[in-house]
Design a protein around this motif. Structure first.
Motif, short mmCIF file in Angstrom:
data_model
loop_
_atom_site.label_atom_id
_atom_site.label_comp_id
_atom_site.label_asym_id
_atom_site.label_seq_id
_atom_site.Cartn_x
_atom_site.Cartn_y
_atom_site.Cartn_z
N THR A 144 -15.82 27.67 -12.19
CA THR A 144 -17.19 28.11 -12.44
C THR A 144 -18.13 27.23 -11.63
O THR A 144 -17.95 26.00 -11.60
CB THR A 144 -17.55 28.00 -13.94
N LEU A 163 -15.37 23.01 -13.22
CA LEU A 163 -16.80 23.33 -13.34
C LEU A 163 -17.57 22.47 -12.35
O LEU A 163 -17.47 21.24 -12.36
CB LEU A 163 -17.28 23.04 -14.76
N PHE A 189 -17.57 33.08 -8.58
CA PHE A 189 -17.38 31.98 -9.52
C PHE A 189 -18.58 31.83 -10.45
O PHE A 189 -18.72 30.82 -11.14
CB PHE A 189 -17.10 30.69 -8.76
N LEU A 190 -19.45 32.83 -10.44
CA LEU A 190 -20.55 32.91 -11.39
C LEU A 190 -20.18 33.92 -12.48
O LEU A 190 -19.35 34.79 -12.27
CB LEU A 190 -21.84 33.35 -10.69
N GLY A 191 -20.83 33.81 -13.61
CA GLY A 191 -20.54 34.71 -14.71
C GLY A 191 -21.48 35.88 -14.80
O GLY A 191 -21.42 36.65 -15.77
N HIS A 231 -9.42 24.48 -15.72
CA HIS A 231 -10.65 25.05 -15.18
C HIS A 231 -11.43 23.94 -14.48
O HIS A 231 -11.36 22.77 -14.88
CB HIS A 231 -11.51 25.65 -16.31
N ARG A 263 -19.69 32.93 -19.91
CA ARG A 263 -18.35 33.40 -19.60
C ARG A 263 -17.33 32.60 -20.40
O ARG A 263 -17.49 31.38 -20.60
CB ARG A 263 -18.06 33.31 -18.10
N VAL A 318 -13.86 30.81 -20.73
CA VAL A 318 -12.94 30.16 -19.81
C VAL A 318 -11.60 29.85 -20.48
O VAL A 318 -10.65 29.43 -19.82
CB VAL A 318 -13.56 28.87 -19.23
#
Length: 306
Positions: A96, A64, A122-124, A62, A132, A134
């Motif tokens: 994210t 960030l 890419f936002l929760g 992931h 969110r 991950v």
């Protein structure tokens, strides 16, 4: 619980000159002046592809990105940032993104939700805060204190902080490893306090008081253009991580620009800074916290690896 590799980027600051007077009748005029007076020479956009390739080489689970993808929140800057970062943004499940103050640079860009229109997948959630997952029992809780303001200071709205408390209480039983994502640091390590002071989070004390109650967590931020990993005295259950600014020139040679690689293995945390010396990439161990997340309360604690 399987290992998890997270890459933390921040403060890319993609920039573009703008000389249309109609688009400079706001704070953007200040930003353009700063670019002309030297900021453009300090943020080397031609290096962004190298940064992206270095991140890709790590095959992270992931990515960030904690804000300031742009410099003055121009639509063209958002488009350039998205295109440059596209290899890292192939799947919303693997990336994210949260905004920084430069992504809310003007009232028009904030009202028009320019950041959300560019990076919405890419936002929760549609509004902050949001949480969110991950990975298995691993979650990102996102906060947004950024605002269009003459100063670079931020402020976390009281309603957003209250909602974050409720969100955490509703999900905490399902989370073993928590990453709080927020552009603004709430503290800085020794030697950098003065740099944070003039562009601080104005109600950092309120956020600190709440974070002190949630148990072990990582706090991923940016805003101050220095990479760090430290535990603030008021938050013994936190590892505060700043990725720095990957395109910023390191004139003194003591703070190479780059990003953080965070490896979560069971309850263990290991943080490595990937920095560019001007000639090559180097890796600097920044933090190692064996059993960090295993300190969570017994009813939600994770098993140690092996």
């Amino acid at each position: 619980m399987p290992g998890f590799r997270l890459v933390h980027l921040s403060d890319v600051h993609v920039w573009k000159y703008e000389f249309n007077p109609l688009r400079l009748m706001n704070k953007r005029a200040v930003g353009m002046a700063a670019l002309l007076l030297g900021r453009a020479r300090r943020f080397r956009m031609e290096r962004l592809r190298q940064v992206v390739e270095r991140v890709e080489s790590l095959a992270p689970d992931h990515v960030l990105i904690t804000g300031d993808l742009t410099t003055t929140a121009l639509a063209e800057e958002f488009a350039l940032a998205f295109e440059a970062l596209r290899p890292l943004l192939r799947s919303p499940e693997r990336a994210t993104v949260v905004p920084g103050n430069h992504d809310r640079y003007t009232r028009g860009s904030a009202r028009g939700r320019r950041f959300e229109r560019s990076f919405g997948p890419f936002l929760g959630g549609e509004t902050f805060p949001w949480l969110r997952f991950v990975a298995d029992r691993t979650a990102v809780l996102a906060l947004d204190p950024s605002r269009p303001h003459l100063s670079a200071r931020g402020r976390l709205p009281a309603a957003q902080l209250a909602a974050a408390r409720e969100l955490w209480e509703a999900n905490r039983a399902d989370v073993d490893r928590l990453v709080v994502a927020c552009h603004y640091p709430i503290a800085a390590p020794p030697g950098l306090e003065e740099e944070l002071a003039w562009k601080r989070l104005e109600n950092a004390d309120e956020l600190t008081a709440w974070l002190a109650t949630i148990g072990p967590h990582l706090y991923c931020c940016g805003h101050v253009h220095h990479a760090w990993a430290f535990t603030p005295p008021a938050l013994p259950d936190e590892v505060c991580l700043n990725a720095g600014a990957p395109l910023l020139l390191d004139r003194r040679g003591d703070d190479p620009p780059g990003f953080l690689e965070i490896v979560l293995d069971g309850g263990d945390v290991a943080v490595t800074h990937h920095g560019w010396t001007g000639a090559r990439w180097i890796e600097r161990p920044m933090a190692r916290r064996p059993g960090f997340f295993a300190r969570r309360s017994p009813e939600t604690s994770i098993a140690a690896p092996g």
